[in-house]
Design a protein around this motif. Structure first.
Motif, short mmCIF file in Angstrom:
data_model
loop_
_atom_site.label_atom_id
_atom_site.label_comp_id
_atom_site.label_asym_id
_atom_site.label_seq_id
_atom_site.Cartn_x
_atom_site.Cartn_y
_atom_site.Cartn_z
N CYS A 1 38.08 40.91 34.89
CA CYS A 1 39.16 42.17 35.87
C CYS A 1 39.73 42.61 34.45
CB CYS A 1 40.36 41.60 36.30
SG CYS A 1 39.87 40.52 38.13
N SER A 2 40.35 42.47 33.19
CA SER A 2 40.94 43.05 32.53
C SER A 2 40.04 43.90 31.60
CB SER A 2 42.07 41.76 31.17
OG SER A 2 41.90 41.20 31.59
N PHE A 3 38.33 43.45 32.38
CA PHE A 3 37.35 44.49 31.13
C PHE A 3 37.21 46.03 31.79
CE2 PHE A 3 33.40 46.21 30.29
CZ PHE A 3 33.24 46.20 29.22
N GLU A 4 37.45 45.27 33.45
CA GLU A 4 37.45 46.63 33.79
C GLU A 4 39.11 47.67 34.60
OE1 GLU A 4 37.06 45.26 38.50
OE2 GLU A 4 34.81 44.00 38.05
N TYR A 5 39.35 46.98 34.50
CA TYR A 5 41.08 47.55 34.05
C TYR A 5 40.72 48.34 32.55
CZ TYR A 5 45.86 48.12 32.29
OH TYR A 5 47.07 49.27 32.23
N LEU A 6 40.75 48.23 31.53
CA LEU A 6 40.28 48.58 30.45
C LEU A 6 39.11 50.19 29.69
CD1 LEU A 6 41.60 46.14 27.59
CD2 LEU A 6 42.61 47.84 28.55
N VAL A 7 38.27 49.18 31.11
CA VAL A 7 37.08 50.31 30.42
C VAL A 7 37.36 51.67 31.72
CG1 VAL A 7 35.93 49.88 33.23
CG2 VAL A 7 34.10 50.48 31.12
N ASN A 8 38.26 51.54 32.59
CA ASN A 8 38.86 52.77 33.21
C ASN A 8 39.35 53.75 32.29
OD1 ASN A 8 37.80 52.04 35.57
ND2 ASN A 8 40.05 51.18 36.01
N PHE A 9 40.35 53.93 30.49
CA PHE A 9 40.30 54.51 30.02
C PHE A 9 39.20 55.25 29.44
CE2 PHE A 9 43.93 51.07 30.53
CZ PHE A 9 44.75 52.44 31.29
N GLY A 10 38.17 55.04 29.22
CA GLY A 10 37.27 55.34 28.60
C GLY A 10 37.24 57.00 28.82
N ARG A 11 37.20 57.64 30.64
CA ARG A 11 37.27 59.03 30.42
C ARG A 11 38.84 59.88 29.93
NH1 ARG A 11 36.77 55.79 35.19
NH2 ARG A 11 38.94 56.74 35.67
N HIS B 1 47.22 27.29 22.56
CA HIS B 1 46.70 28.59 22.89
C HIS B 1 46.48 28.85 24.17
CE1 HIS B 1 47.81 28.55 18.45
NE2 HIS B 1 49.40 28.15 19.46
N ARG B 2 45.41 28.32 25.05
CA ARG B 2 44.69 29.31 26.43
C ARG B 2 45.80 29.51 27.56
NH1 ARG B 2 39.46 27.62 27.19
NH2 ARG B 2 39.16 27.80 24.87
N SER B 3 47.22 29.09 27.60
CA SER B 3 47.36 29.62 28.69
C SER B 3 48.60 30.94 28.42
CB SER B 3 48.87 28.34 28.57
OG SER B 3 49.28 28.11 27.94
N LEU B 4 48.64 30.98 27.38
CA LEU B 4 49.39 32.52 25.98
C LEU B 4 48.25 32.87 26.76
CD1 LEU B 4 51.45 33.57 25.42
CD2 LEU B 4 50.10 33.15 23.09
N LEU B 5 46.86 32.73 26.60
CA LEU B 5 45.45 34.02 25.95
C LEU B 5 45.71 34.04 27.79
CD1 LEU B 5 43.46 35.36 25.52
CD2 LEU B 5 42.02 33.22 26.29
N LYS B 6 45.71 33.17 29.28
CA LYS B 6 45.02 33.30 30.33
C LYS B 6 47.23 34.44 30.95
CE LYS B 6 44.00 30.16 33.36
NZ LYS B 6 43.34 29.66 34.37
N GLY B 7 47.87 33.71 29.89
CA GLY B 7 48.78 35.15 30.90
C GLY B 7 48.92 36.03 30.13
N ALA B 8 48.52 36.76 29.07
CA ALA B 8 47.65 38.53 28.64
C ALA B 8 46.64 38.43 29.32
CB ALA B 8 47.84 38.10 27.32
N LEU B 9 45.43 38.29 29.57
CA LEU B 9 44.87 38.61 30.70
C LEU B 9 45.15 39.09 31.94
CD1 LEU B 9 41.12 36.58 29.01
CD2 LEU B 9 42.18 38.77 29.17
N GLY B 10 46.18 38.10 32.37
CA GLY B 10 46.49 38.27 33.63
C GLY B 10 48.04 39.25 33.80
N VAL B 11 49.00 39.67 32.74
CA VAL B 11 48.60 41.24 32.85
C VAL B 11 48.05 41.89 32.98
CG1 VAL B 11 50.52 42.74 31.72
CG2 VAL B 11 50.97 40.35 31.00
N LEU B 12 47.21 42.11 32.26
CA LEU B 12 46.05 43.13 32.58
C LEU B 12 45.13 43.61 33.50
CD1 LEU B 12 44.31 43.27 28.98
CD2 LEU B 12 46.09 44.71 29.66
N THR B 13 44.90 42.01 34.06
CA THR B 13 44.24 41.85 35.58
C THR B 13 45.43 42.58 36.63
OG1 THR B 13 43.68 40.13 34.70
CG2 THR B 13 43.44 40.26 37.39
N GLY B 14 47.06 42.22 36.69
CA GLY B 14 47.56 42.36 37.39
C GLY B 14 47.74 43.54 37.75
N ARG B 15 47.62 44.80 36.32
CA ARG B 15 47.60 45.98 36.75
C ARG B 15 46.69 47.04 37.37
NH1 ARG B 15 52.61 47.12 34.72
NH2 ARG B 15 52.12 49.50 34.35
N LEU B 16 45.11 46.42 37.68
CA LEU B 16 44.47 46.79 38.17
C LEU B 16 44.23 46.04 39.88
CD1 LEU B 16 41.92 48.02 38.48
CD2 LEU B 16 40.41 45.93 37.78
#
Length: 1449
Positions: A1108-1118, A1078-1093
């Motif tokens: 990159c996914s972490f950097e995208y999500l941490v912005n919602f903390g504000r 399921h590693r490819s599925l995880l990479k696809g999911a993280l790729g979606v979050l990365t693509g938003r950033l």
């Protein structure tokens, strides 16, 4: 010594000449001729032997001996010693020996045993077996050095010869002559000659000599030879086995043995596989108790059994592995040979752990100390199986405990188990009983985290082992299923389904075993019954003839259940019959048939049986609406999950449409009059633009007719001939209709699309405004009507949500709006209708299993009960605090942090009911409905009568509809992707799977894939929420929860925000992402979050995607609007950063910074009030725990909170909090206090234990850490003097004992080792800790005086630890020769403020009062290596801390 070697080109004459020359040089005979020497020597040699009792023979005849060998040796020694030529005669004798053995046959005779012979024919005095002549001469002390020298000079002639025709190997026989001599005259010289010979000898002779060394040399030479062999071992790995064999027999001192073992350990990775068993055996047999842990841990790291398996070994049965072993491999010539070596290695380990307890404990500890899953190896599982196989109880229990702990923690995973079975199935077959026992234990475990691993063990054992093991595995699984334990049964049935689907041929012989489960169906849930019948029908109606033997039994059971009058058994019969229909009536692949007309169709007899069974089920279900609805639902599931034969599909669908129209659909007309409890009105018509031909769902009249037989006051329809139709079947019947249409028209629902927009016959919902004035029957009728309407709309949404027509999509969204509105109406009606039981919507559950519906009066009762409890506590809360305000604040905090107050619950009951407890009474939404989340703005043009565009209607998902879908999605993910939580003991059991019947048909991988496909949409909604609250912040001067905001909209958007984060967290927390497939599925999911950033980024590594996914999500903390949302975001970031490994990544600091910001933020509601309540406190404690876990220094952070934050709180106004941490208020003090105590105890557990070998710097560092921890503990304990509420006392007593236990286990050994070097630091630490223990003692007295059982339950264990601490300090002082500094005294009973408890004063003596506070005394002068003197403050520990109260221990 070795001056001469035999050459193949040298003839016999040359050898003789060389031999003569050598003897001349060695004896130093100058001028005498060699002929005379030989003659004299030969004469002396033969004469002495003849007189001693040995007769020399020539040729192939062995030498004879007439006397016992001991007599012979004495005679030889006497003859030589009494000779006039002594001691020169010795040299002459040796010369004669050399001359005699010049002939190769003579030499061979001298090396072979002599033949006993007696001249008088009596051989009773002569043993039947005699040693060789050389061996006999070596036993003569005066001849031994010379004979040894002669042998070593003779040996090179035969060094490179192989065994002769008769199998005699001369070098081997020569070495054997030196073994087991009674006495060695010059052991050092002999050892030197042997080692010199080893350096030049060929490999086989080297091995022979080395192996014989323990039998040749004396113990005095063992150490020297061991050193040389050790150095030889490093240079030549070919000699590993003989060297270790010799070393294992040597008597070595421990230091040298450790050095040798260390050298052996370094060569472990380079030795051939066939040498590995000997090496492992030597290492394990040479371990002492003190070094067992270190050596075993090192050995475990170097035993890489993974490389012993060729990559070409297929995953399959044992026969496949055996077959592949014959093909050969360049690196692994024979797989079976490798497996034999691995088996020998495991046997060596098994022999040591069986007889040496320290070795078994060392293996357990070595495996237990592995932290990361990647560091676990195949050897870990194999050793655990070995330890479980050993009969010793401690090994068996230890192996079970370690395996369960590792599986629960995620360190040992299924991929490691698969690798072990795949590569070592032949070896593991030996341990099958242990594997089966461990699998049974894991599957029976109440911990759901370890149950799947037990299932994997069963699966791999069945797949890789022989038929006997398969039979045992199936029998054990049947036992699990018949046990009736929910989780155990689920996993066992799921595993049987998987085995039948993948290994039908192997499972068919065991169908009779599985059939026995039919006698235990009473304990099974409907979903378990489905799986059971799925297994049995697959075996019975599959291609294997062995399974067909149970067909008749299944038919008998099904017919018996269908004919039962008990609903439970009838339900079992319906479920079983429909599943059997699915297996019998599924399409057969007859592509090889010559007749195209018969391809894919059933035989006539099979078709007849299927139709007969369906007719039987239908006739048995007509009388009961619940049974009929279950039949429709089961048929629907069958159509959805199975491809039936076209003939069977036609029979099912031929009358469904007509029956549905006749039963539930009426033509829409203005006049809907009738004798109904409420006026009938057609509502929620989405096709109002259609001028004629409208239809409606006849719901209210059907409900009125259905409730009439139950004693209602209105009469049924006058048409007595009309059959009774229950609205209970409406949703189920429509689902069957929809699936029949989909199958017949390949997914197109155009034939029934009118049902999407048609109205429903209801009543005017304005009646809800006066619901309190209605009678009970009318309110219950209204509730039922609303439940049926909502369930109808939910099934409509299920049917049309995946249609692509924009107009249909718009209607689906409108139906969602209808559902959300009707739910708000239903909440109001339910609040006024206590005790109402809704109509069933999921029919596969028993009546006794139906969820308990709360009544409206329940919250008020609970609130009154809590209020009474507080009144009871009030008089007992007499306190001696100097600051009465702080006490009031503490009491207020206590009340706030308990269950929701009476006022809050009263407010909740006024607002209306929550439908959370009524979810089982709603129809289940399909996973496909979540696709509606992707709908944006939908619109359509409304046409007038001339087909001109009259107006444009627009519809989009609002916050209510979005919240509705997200709630359903989160529940589905939590059920499917989250491991089942352990049910607490004595907690009421409820079927958690009610309402998830359709979801259980899908695997977690399918659900996770669906979520990944929806991730772009979820991110869009998350960004919309972020922008919404960002706009609020901008409009309200940087505050997201400023007063004056629309409360309803704020609550909806806040809930949507939180649910979106929870959905993402649950998705990425799926344990399946850890598996390689399921590693490819995880990479696809993280790729979606990365693509938003970062749009356009491709080919990123997994680590980069995480970043990159972490950097995208941490912005919602504000912009998170509530602390619950902040917690969800924090948990999501931890999962994205890698979960438990976050502390090793750069994300750790960012998570700590974010959570600190959440703690330093004031959280308000839209009304301007502080957020509070149980949920807020739970979220606060979780955020606090995350912050402390991820901070760089937990101890300093705790000191900051407890020292600065609480101090600010005590000085702040009553309604204010700390300036540093605004979330720290008097109401939340308990939350912070519990969090700090818990994290402090966790942090000290992680301090490495002290050892005597620690350097001075290491000891100093550990001592400083413990000083800081003890200071934090002292600060926290002292806070009880100010905040002395009961919950705070409970937390302090609980974690105070835990901290004390950790200090005794890890801290006191450090003080033992560092006392002499760091007296002042140790003294300071103990002084501070003594103040804390004294306060804990005061708390114990306070608890007993209060007579509060909640507090006194902690007292005995705490007092025991306090007493252990006193005596442990005494032991530390005695270890460091300072026992004089220790003295005892009785500690008085005091309250929390340190005041003596008055009721005890009369029983305290003057002497005890004087000893209450001891004065410091100096320690005696230490030896010269100790610096300074130490004060005895550490001796002021109250040894007994005895209480003089009547209830003292």
């Amino acid at each position: 010594m070795l001056r001469k070697k035999r050459r193949s080109s040298v003839d016999q004459g040359d050898r003789t000449a060389d031999s003569k020359s050598k003897r001349s040089c060695s004896t130093g005979r100058g001028a005498k001729s060699t002929v005379e020497d030989n003659a004299v020597g030969a004469g002396v040699f033969s004469r002495v032997l003849r007189e001693a009792g040995v007769s020399l023979r020539h040729g192939n005849t062995p030498n004879g001996i007439d006397v016992d060998q001991v007599v012979f040796q004495k005679r030889v020694q006497q003859l030589l010693r009494k000779s006039p030529q002594y001691p020169n005669i010795i040299q002459e004798f040796i010369s004669g020996l050399e001359s005699h053995i010049e002939d190769q046959e003579n030499f061979k005779n001298c090396l072979l045993p002599c033949v006993p012979h007696s001249s008088d024919g009596d051989s009773s005095s002569v043993y039947s077996y005699q040693e060789s002549l050389i061996r006999l001469l070596l036993g003569v002390e005066m001849l031994q050095p010379s004979v040894v020298k002669t042998l070593f000079e003779k040996l090179p002639e035969f060094m490179f010869d192989g065994p002769g025709e008769n199998g005699i190997h001369i070098p081997h026989i020569i070495v054997n002559q030196l073994k087991w001599l009674d006495r060695i005259m010059d052991s050092k010289d002999l050892a030197g000659k042997l080692m010199e010979l080893i350096t030049v000898a060929p490999l086989e002779l080297q091995r022979d000599i080395i192996t014989s060394l323990p039998e040749i040399l004396e113990d005095s030479q063992h150490d020297d030879i061991a050193r040389e062999l050790n150095s030889m071992l490093q240079q030549n790995t070919q000699l590993t086995v003989p060297i270790l064999d010799a070393l294992s027999s040597f008597n070595l001192n421990p230091a040298l043995l450790a050095e040798v073992r260390s050298g052996v350990m370094t060569t472990l990775a380079a030795v051939p596989l066939e040498d590995l068993p000997v090496i492992v055996k030597f290492i394990l047999h040479s371990i002492s108790a003190s070094e067992a842990n270190e050596v075993v841990s090192d050995l475990r790291k170097k035993l890489e059994l993974e490389v012993c398996v060729p990559t070409s070994v297929p995953q399959g049965s044992q026969q496949h592995v055996k077959a592949s072993s014959t093909k050969g491999n360049s690196k692994f010539p024979a797989c079976s040979g490798n497996q034999d070596c691995v088996a020998l290695v495991l046997d060596a380990i098994k022999s040591t752990v069986r007889f040496q307890k320290i070795i078994s404990e060392a293996w357990l500890r070595a495996i237990e100390n592995v932290v990361e899953a990647e560091d676990h190896r195949v050897i870990d599982l194999l050793v655990l199986f070995i330890l479980h196989t050993v009969n010793a109880n401690h090994s068996r229990r230890g192996a079970e405990k370690v395996l369960r702990t590792k599986v629960r923690g995620g360190q040992i995973r299924e991929n490691l188990l698969q690798k072990t079975f795949r590569g070592h199935s032949e070896v593991m077959r030996r341990y099958f009983p242990s594997i089966l026992s461990l699998a049974q234990g894991l599957l029976r475990s109440p911990d759901p985290c370890v149950v799947p691993f037990g299932a994997h063990m069963y699966k791999h054992a069945f797949t890789n082992f022989d038929s006997y093991c398969q039979q045992e595995a199936v029998g054990s699984l049947v036992t699990h299923i018949c046990s009736g334990r929910g989780g155990e049964v689920d996993v066992a049935l799921e595993l049987l389904c998987e085995l039948v689907a993948q290994k039908l041929a192997e499972m068919a012989p065991y169908a009779v075993f599985v059939k026995g489960i039919l006698d235990y169906m009473d304990n099974l849930t409907p979903q378990q019954i489905r799986r059971l019948f799925c297994v049995l029908s697959s075996l019975a109606f599959g291609k294997e003839q062995q399974g067909s033997l149970i067909q008749d039994d299944m038919h008998i059971v099904i017919r018996k259940q269908l004919s039962s009058t008990v609903s439970k058994y009838k339900r079992i019969g319906i479920i079983g019959a429909v599943i059997v229909v699915g297996k019998m009536g599924s399409c057969r692949d007859n592509s090889g048939s010559n007749s195209d007309s018969q391809a894919g169709t059933l035989m006539k007899e099979r078709h007849r049986q299927v139709i007969a069974l369906l007719e039987l089920v239908r006739s048995c279900s007509e009388r009961s609406p619940e049974v009929a609805a279950l039949y429709y639902d089961e048929l629907s599931n069958l159509l959805q999950t199975c491809t039936l034969d076209p003939q069977v599909q036609d029979w099912i669908g031929k009358s469904v449409l007509e029956d549905f129209q006749e039963d539930f659909v009426i033509d829409l007309s203005p006049d809907l009059s009738g004798n109904f409890p409420f006026p009938a009105i057609a509502m929620y018509n989405l096709d109002e633009d259609e001028s004629q031909g409208g239809i409606a769902i006849n719901l209210l009249p059907l409900l009125a007719e259905d409730v009439c037989p139950k004693g209602e006051q209105w009469s049924p329809s006058k048409d007595k001939g009309k059959k009774r139709v229950s609205p209970l079947c409406l949703a189920s019947f429509f689902r069957l209709l929809r699936l029949c249409e989909e199958n017949q028209h390949k997914g197109d629902l155009e034939e029934i699309d009118a049902l999407l927009g048609c109205p429903v016959v209801l009543t005017d919902l304005e009646v809800v405004e006066k619901v309190e004035s209605l009678s009970k029957s009318e309110r219950e009728f209204l509730c039922s009507l609303l439940f049926y309407t909502i369930n109808w709309f939910r099934e409509i949404v299920n049917a049309f949500s995946h249609q692509n027509d924009p107009e249909m999509k718009m209607k689906v969204v409108t139906r969602l709006q209808n559902i959300t509105y009707l739910q708000t109406v239903l909440e109001r009606v339910l609040a006024a209708t206590p005790g109402f039981v809704p109509p069933l919507a999921n029919f596969d559950s028993d009546v006794s299993d139906r969820p308990v519906v709360p009544s409206a009066a329940a919250p008020l009762k609970k609130g009154n009960k809590e209020n009474v409890g507080r009144k009871r506590k009030t008089p007992a809360s007499k306190n001696s605090s100097a600051d009465s305000t702080q006490l009031e604040d503490g009491t207020e905090a206590e009340e706030t942090q308990q269950e929701p107050s009476f006022k809050e619950k009263e407010k909740e009951s006024r607002l209306g009911f929550s439908l959370a407890s009524y979810r089982p009474f709603f129809r289940e939404l399909d996973v496909e409905v979540l696709g509606v989340l992707q709908c944006g703005l939908l619109s359509r043009s409304l046409l007038d009568t001339e087909l001109h565009s009259r107006e444009r209607e627009e519809v989009q998902l609002g916050p209510s509809e979005l919240l509705f879908l997200l709630e359903d999605m989160w529940r589905k993910l939590d059920f499917s992707l989250t491991p089942a939580k352990r049910t607490p003991f004595l907690k009421s059991k409820s079927d958690k799977s009610v309402g998830f019947s359709h979801l259980q048909q899908k695997s977690p991988q399918e659900i996770a894939t669906c979520c990944v496909q929806l991730l772009p949409t979820l991110c869009t909604h998350l960004e919309n929420c972020h922008n919404h609250f960002q706009a609020l912040i901008s409009a309200n001067q940087g505050v997201v929860d400023a007063p004056g905001v629309d409360e309803k909209e704020y609550q909806l958007m806040s809930s949507v925000y939180q649910l979106l984060l929870q959905v993402l967290h649950t998705t990425f927390s799926w344990s399946g992402f850890c598996q390689h497939e399921h590693r490819s599925l995880l990479k696809g999911a993280l790729g979606v979050l990365t693509g938003r950033l970062k749009e356009g980024e491709v080919n990123l590594t997994l680590e980069q995607l995480h970043k990159c996914s972490f950097e995208y999500l941490v912005n919602f903390g504000r912009t998170v609007p509530s602390l619950s949302s902040a917690l969800a975001l924090s948990q999501l970031l931890i999962v994205i950063s890698g979960g438990r490994t976050a502390k090793h990544t750069p994300f750790r600091q960012q998570i700590a910074s974010l959570t600190r910001r959440f703690l330093c933020q004031e959280w308000f509601t839209p009304l301007g009030e502080r957020q509070r309540g149980v949920k807020h406190n739970e979220a606060l404690q979780a955020v606090l725990s995350i912050y402390l876990e991820h901070s760089d220094d937990v101890l300093k952070t705790v000191e900051e909170m407890a020292g600065d934050g609480v101090t600010e709180l005590m000085g702040a106004a009553k309604d204010r909090g700390s300036n540093t941490f605004p979330t720290l208020t008097r109401q939340t003090f308990l939350v912070f206090y519990r969090g700090m105590m818990a994290e402090l105890e966790k942090s000290v557990r992680k301090i490495p234990p002290a050892t005597q070998s620690d350097s001075n710097e290491t000891q100093t560092e550990k001592l400083l850490t413990w000083n800081l921890a003890v200071r934090d503990f002292h600060i926290l304990v002292n806070l009880v003097k100010v905040f002395d509420s009961r919950p705070v006392l409970t937390v302090c007593l609980k974690y105070g004992r835990l901290f004390l236990e950790v200090f005794l286990k890890l801290g006191m050994p450090l003080l033992d080792f560092s006392f002499k070097k760091h007296k002042e630091d140790v003294q300071s630490l103990l002084k501070t800790f003594q103040l804390s223990t004294r306060q804990l003692h005061h708390m114990c007295g306070h608890s007993k005086i209060r007579q509060d059982t909640g507090l006194t339950n902690h007292v005995p264990a705490l007092k025991k630890s306090l007493e252990q601490f006193v005596y442990r300090v005494k032991a530390m002082l005695a270890l460091n020769n300072c026992q004089e500094a220790f003295w005892l005294g009785n500690l008085k009973n005091r309250d929390l403020q340190g005041e003596e408890i008055l009721s005890q004063r009369s029983r305290v003596s003057d002497a005890e009062e004087e000893e209450g506070e001891e004065e410091a005394s100096e320690l005696p002068e230490e030896d010269s290596d100790e610096e300074g003197q130490s004060r005895s403050s550490m001796a002021r520990k109250r040894a007994t801390e005895e209480e003089t109260t009547d209830d003292s221990d």
